[in-house]
Design a protein around this motif. Structure first.
Motif, mmCIF file in Angstrom:
data_model
loop_
_atom_site.group_PDB
_atom_site.id
_atom_site.type_symbol
_atom_site.label_atom_id
_atom_site.label_comp_id
_atom_site.label_asym_id
_atom_site.label_seq_id
_atom_site.Cartn_x
_atom_site.Cartn_y
_atom_site.Cartn_z
ATOM 1 N N GLY A 83 0.834 -1.171 -0.004
ATOM 2 C CA GLY A 83 -0.001 -0.199 -0.049
ATOM 3 C C GLY A 83 0.941 1.360 0.163
ATOM 4 N N ALA A 84 0.462 2.294 -0.784
ATOM 5 C CA ALA A 84 1.123 3.433 -1.025
ATOM 6 C C ALA A 84 0.404 4.589 -1.450
ATOM 7 N N LEU A 85 0.169 5.485 -0.782
ATOM 8 C CA LEU A 85 -0.782 6.897 -1.159
ATOM 9 C C LEU A 85 0.046 8.027 -0.715
ATOM 10 N N GLY A 86 1.314 7.877 -0.941
ATOM 11 C CA GLY A 86 2.274 8.943 -0.730
ATOM 12 C C GLY A 86 3.039 8.789 0.523
ATOM 13 N N ASP A 87 2.524 8.060 1.422
ATOM 14 C CA ASP A 87 3.221 7.841 2.718
ATOM 15 C C ASP A 87 4.788 7.182 2.541
ATOM 16 N N ARG A 88 4.993 6.145 1.316
ATOM 17 C CA ARG A 88 6.305 5.564 1.406
ATOM 18 C C ARG A 88 7.353 6.568 0.989
ATOM 19 N N GLU A 89 7.136 7.670 0.741
ATOM 20 C CA GLU A 89 8.327 8.775 0.452
ATOM 21 C C GLU A 89 9.159 9.566 1.548
ATOM 22 N N ASP A 90 8.637 8.962 2.817
ATOM 23 C CA ASP A 90 9.283 9.435 3.829
ATOM 24 C C ASP A 90 10.438 8.693 4.153
ATOM 25 N N LEU A 91 11.663 9.349 4.680
ATOM 26 C CA LEU A 91 12.745 8.816 4.940
ATOM 27 C C LEU A 91 13.237 8.609 6.203
ATOM 28 N N GLY A 92 12.088 8.982 7.092
ATOM 29 C CA GLY A 92 12.418 9.003 8.591
ATOM 30 C C GLY A 92 12.759 7.726 8.944
ATOM 31 N N PHE A 93 12.485 6.384 8.506
ATOM 32 C CA PHE A 93 12.598 4.990 8.873
ATOM 33 C C PHE A 93 13.986 4.684 7.838
ATOM 34 N N GLN A 94 14.251 5.259 7.103
ATOM 35 C CA GLN A 94 15.539 4.354 6.271
ATOM 36 C C GLN A 94 16.592 5.129 6.869
ATOM 37 N N LEU A 95 16.601 6.352 7.290
ATOM 38 C CA LEU A 95 17.906 7.022 7.600
ATOM 39 C C LEU A 95 18.489 6.372 8.806
ATOM 40 N N PRO A 96 17.521 6.146 9.744
ATOM 41 C CA PRO A 96 18.221 5.530 11.126
ATOM 42 C C PRO A 96 18.585 4.354 10.707
ATOM 43 N N LEU A 97 18.018 3.388 10.092
ATOM 44 C CA LEU A 97 18.649 2.204 9.847
ATOM 45 C C LEU A 97 19.882 2.139 9.010
ATOM 46 N N SER A 98 20.167 2.971 8.067
ATOM 47 C CA SER A 98 21.318 3.127 7.332
ATOM 48 C C SER A 98 22.408 3.350 8.368
ATOM 49 N N LEU A 99 22.160 4.222 9.205
ATOM 50 C CA LEU A 99 23.297 4.768 10.253
ATOM 51 C C LEU A 99 23.655 3.544 10.977
ATOM 52 N N LEU A 100 22.791 2.949 11.638
ATOM 53 C CA LEU A 100 22.912 1.890 12.366
ATOM 54 C C LEU A 100 23.559 0.704 11.897
ATOM 55 N N ALA A 101 23.258 0.319 10.670
ATOM 56 C CA ALA A 101 23.920 -0.638 9.730
ATOM 57 C C ALA A 101 25.520 -0.319 9.535
ATOM 58 N N ILE A 102 25.788 0.911 9.252
ATOM 59 C CA ILE A 102 27.135 1.400 8.914
ATOM 60 C C ILE A 102 27.802 1.220 10.434
ATOM 61 N N ARG A 103 27.321 1.793 11.482
ATOM 62 C CA ARG A 103 27.758 1.746 12.810
ATOM 63 C C ARG A 103 28.351 0.340 13.272
ATOM 64 N N THR A 104 27.273 -0.569 13.057
ATOM 65 C CA THR A 104 27.565 -1.835 13.541
ATOM 66 C C THR A 104 28.135 -2.874 12.707
ATOM 67 N N GLY A 105 28.247 -2.656 11.413
ATOM 68 C CA GLY A 105 28.719 -3.416 10.408
ATOM 69 C C GLY A 105 27.958 -4.801 10.046
ATOM 70 N N CYS A 106 26.746 -4.786 10.730
ATOM 71 C CA CYS A 106 25.806 -5.693 10.611
ATOM 72 C C CYS A 106 24.475 -5.226 9.806
ATOM 73 N N PRO A 107 23.571 -6.431 9.180
ATOM 74 C CA PRO A 107 22.424 -5.982 8.833
ATOM 75 C C PRO A 107 21.408 -5.701 10.036
ATOM 76 N N VAL A 108 20.438 -4.489 9.585
ATOM 77 C CA VAL A 108 19.743 -4.118 10.785
ATOM 78 C C VAL A 108 18.608 -3.961 10.272
ATOM 79 N N LYS A 109 17.225 -4.299 10.925
ATOM 80 C CA LYS A 109 15.895 -4.227 10.312
ATOM 81 C C LYS A 109 15.081 -3.447 11.486
ATOM 82 N N LEU A 110 14.194 -2.854 10.693
ATOM 83 C CA LEU A 110 13.173 -2.109 11.560
ATOM 84 C C LEU A 110 11.765 -2.398 11.049
ATOM 85 N N ALA A 111 10.948 -3.025 11.958
ATOM 86 C CA ALA A 111 9.547 -2.974 11.532
ATOM 87 C C ALA A 111 8.620 -2.355 12.682
ATOM 88 N N ALA A 112 8.225 -1.236 11.895
ATOM 89 C CA ALA A 112 7.308 -0.282 12.651
ATOM 90 C C ALA A 112 5.966 -0.729 13.385
#
Length: 776
Positions: free
Chosen positions: A253-282
């Motif tokens: 489902g996508a009605l515009g809400d999938r264009e927000d990076l507020g979830f993707q950016l923290p994931l990316s920072l955490l993966a780079i910092r830990t060197g491990c895959p990181v998952k988030l399920a809101a």
């Protein structure tokens, strides 16, 4: 994918469809070809981000602000970082430079630094070896806040202290058309309020970030604009674009809400910092707090008309609450101001529109953005004007409809088909739904449901009409371009295009296009990632027009490669050869062969682009050719209202729509029905409550989505297929305009049933209580 990610990420496999193996399956444009992923979605094997897994997986949690406006005096992360199982904690200090988030205006910090500007703004994020550990650790982060006064009334934003370095005013558009001093014999005034509708996707946001050996990151998520997301993430992470790669997973489902990076950016920072895959399920609450909503809007109108009901002038003031950050609000405001008079011929207009920052949750793209808010207001005005003049509301509309060749208040001439009069006539002439008076009371579907408290004696039936319009593609100079590649080998074709399938049917359309052009049954659409050329974001029929156009051009180039050698061999033009059902034949029957034989074991491929004609920004008077194309619809709503309880039941929504060309009948009907239902939700139930800047009841119990029991009977009375000559296939966007028009039609029907002024969406029960004869 790099070797590390290739080994790390696994996904629940989707059922592999083999289109065309069943010869009874519909084929090509104009048929109801089923989506290739339909069986997988029904059986639960379609891969969504929540299905992803990786070796050494960590889980993320985000700490969000409990305040709508506060200064951050300090953040203490030691206790959280020291908890068993916690790998790292990140704050704004880990974000590169001053890069920000936002699709149009990047004015939002990825993680709050000195200030929080809305309730739920991300402040810090945690990675841990278990999701509950991550949540506990996030809760253990100590943030010292100095709570500040929140500006939550957009009218007060003009005089308030700046909430953002860029100020509180996002944009002001003063539109002037014709003679601003013109007046009519009759003037009606109205004040309207549109609430905060949430996209409420069926699947909450989730994502997986995997570190790359080069210090970059790969992200698996339900993005609708993967290249735009990649570019903004790279800037925030301080990485080169080639170090960030996005894989698009199934979009729930996508009605515009999938264009927000507020979830993707923290994931990316955490993966780079830990060197491990990181998952988030809101969680659902995090989803409500994390993505953008429809702009709450305050609208004041004055409609001037002569004694015959012909419009003389429309005056309007449109105030949109952008929330804490600007993001897409300038573009949404442009649509609202441009369509403030609706699909009516208006010789004079004075419209002022403002979008302002507040400490409310951010607003952004939601289907029909801008156009939906003004439609509810100008159609309310048309009902008031009809009552004042003693003219039937539908007849008043018919006397003023816009047509092809007429100007918009922006000065742009409507060059596309605009069959507004035909659409209105279709819904006026459609048979009315039967009254239940001849059946037993217990068989009535009363407002409030079968077990409700409604009394048949208190039920009034109302009929309301509404007309509306939306623009297609981006506006005001947006560069709309998409690239696609089509490959054919044997009897199988493959489409490579970064257009994301969000439920709008692009993947099915691409298969149909290739079937039409190349005559092959089996067509596969490759998964989307950012290694493919740019196709742009979804929305506003963009991928039907631009990406579909690119697929068609690429397929035609392959067709030429295939046919030219054969034509030359037989001494004829390639235009005299046709392809159908996997066979190539000449006009005279001399040549007859199969596509497989003609290929001779070769692989043919071609890449093409599609770019619509350019547009221009609105000038200082709100004028300019800002839109590529327009789409129109008319809706007649029939409602039953219990005037004692204020309960409303939508009996039927009859819709006539301007579609250009029907490419997939079943898919088109489903999109229209879904759009109407979403519009009914906006009219009656959907409102995200925000009290003094704080979101209340951020769950699906507190936010009342219409269910299958609430969905009305949707009668598609007419589809006008007048092709837009500048659009590939001549087709128009179909999803947004039902959302725009339906709330206004429901409000008009409730007004007709009760005689009460309905000037707020969603309609509150008290607005429908009692019958005031003659009131409007």
């Amino acid at each position: 994918m790099n070797d590390q990610a290739d080994a790390a990420v696994t996904m629940v496999p989707a059922a592999q469809a083999a289109p065309g193996q069943d010869r009874q399956e519909p084929h090509g444009l104009g048929t109801s070809l089923a989506p290739a992923e339909a069986d997988a979605k029904v059986t639960g094997t379609h891969p969504y981000t929540a299905d992803l897994w990786a070796e050494g997986l960590l889980w993320a949690a985000v700490l969000r602000s409990p305040h709508p406006h506060a200064r951050i005096k300090g953040i203490e992360t030691a206790e959280a970082a020291g908890m068993p199982g916690v790998r790292t904690v990140v704050t704004h200090a880990e974000v590169a430079g001053d890069a920000g988030l936002g699709r149009t205006v990047t004015d939002r910090p990825p993680l709050a630094s000195d200030l929080v500007r809305y309730h739920g703004e991300p402040v810090a994020a945690v990675a841990a070896d278990h999701p509950e550990t991550a949540r506990l650790a996030a809760a253990a982060i100590v943030v010292e806040y100095e709570v500040l006064d929140a500006v939550t009334d957009p009218e007060k934003s003009f005089e308030a202290a700046p909430l953002h370095p860029d100020g509180n005013l996002v944009r002001h558009i003063p539109l002037r058309h014709g003679d601003p001093g013109a007046t009519g014999d009759v003037v009606v005034e109205g004040l309207y309020r549109i609430g905060r509708q949430d996209p409420a996707p069926i699947g909450a946001e989730s994502g997986l970030a995997v570190p790359r050996p080069d210090g970059g990151v790969e992200i698996y998520t339900a993005s609708t604009d993967p290249h735009g997301d990649r570019d903004r993430l790279a800037a925030c992470l301080g990485l080169a674009q080639e170090q960030v790669k996005i894989y698009v997973t199934g979009v729930p489902g996508a009605l515009g809400d999938r264009e927000d990076l507020g979830f993707q950016l923290p994931l990316s920072l955490l993966a780079i910092r830990t060197g491990c895959p990181v998952k988030l399920a809101a969680t659902r609450e995090e989803s409500f707090l994390g993505h953008a909503h429809r702009h709450p809007t305050l609208l004041r109108y004055w409609h001037h008309a002569d004694r015959e009901g012909k419009l003389v002038k429309v005056e309007a003031q449109v105030l949109m609450d952008a929330g804490a950050y600007a993001d897409d609000s300038a573009e949404v405001l442009a649509a609202a101001v441009s369509f403030a008079a609706g699909p009516y011929l208006v010789p004079n207009a004075v419209v002022d529109g403002w979008a302002v920052r507040t400490n409310n949750p951010p607003a952004g793209y939601v289907r029909g953005e801008g156009a939906m808010q003004v439609c509810a207001a100008y159609e309310g005005q048309m009902d008031k004007l009809a009552a004042q003049l003693g003219i039937d509301p539908a007849e008043l509309r018919a006397r003023n409809v816009l047509g092809t060749g007429d100007p918009l208040p922006t000065g742009q001439t409507v060059t596309c088909p605009a069959p507004v009069a035909e659409l209105l006539a279709a819904v006026r002439e459609a048979p009315m739904p039967a009254l239940p008076k001849d059946g037993p009371v217990e068989d009535w579907l009363l407002p409030g449901g079968p077990e409700g408290a409604a009394d048949p004696g208190a039920v009034r039936r109302g009929v309301g009409y509404a007309l509306g319009m939306v623009h297609m593609l981006g506006a005001e100079g947006a560069d709309e371009v998409s690239t696609a590649t089509v490959k054919v080998e044997g009897t199988v074709a493959t489409v490579l295009c970064a257009a994301v399938e969000t439920g709008q049917g692009f993947a099915t359309l691409a298969r149909q296009i290739v079937q039409d052009v190349l005559g092959v049954d089996e067509v596969h659409v490759a998964p989307v990632d950012t290694d493919l050329p740019v196709a742009g974001p979804g929305g506003r029929g963009r991928h039907t027009w631009v990406s579909g156009g690119a697929v068609e051009r690429a397929a035609k180039m392959v067709r030429t490669q295939l046919l030219q050698p054969l034509a030359a061999k037989f001494g004829m033009s390639a235009e005299l050869l046709t392809i159908a059902d996997g066979k190539i034949t000449s006009y005279d029957g001399v040549l007859s062969t199969t596509v497989l034989e003609a290929l001779e074991g070769k692989e043919l491929w071609a890449t093409a682009q599609c770019r619509p004609h350019p547009t221009e920004p609105l000038n200082e008077s709100g004028r300019g050719d800002a839109f590529v194309g327009l789409s129109f619809a008319a809706v007649r709503a029939v409602v039953d209202v219990d005037v004692e309880l204020g309960a409303v039941r939508v009996v039927e929504m009859a819709i006539a729509q301007d579609v250009g060309r029907v490419l997939n009948p079943r898919q088109l009907e489903a999109r229209i029905e879904a759009g109407v239902t979403q519009g009914v939700g906006a009219a009656l139930t959907e409102h995200l409550r925000v009290v003094r800047g704080v979101v209340r009841r951020a769950d699906l119990a507190g936010y009342a989505l219409p269910t299958a029991l609430d969905a009305p009977d949707v009668r598609i009375v007419k589809l006008v297929e007048e092709r837009d000559v500048v659009a590939p296939f001549g087709a128009k966007a179909v999803s947004a305009v039902p959302v725009v028009v339906s709330p206004a039609a429901v409000a008009a029907a409730v007004r007709a049933a009760t005689g009460r002024p309905v000037n707020r969406l969603p309609i509150r029960p008290q607005a429908a209580v009692g019958v005031t004869r003659g009131a409007v």
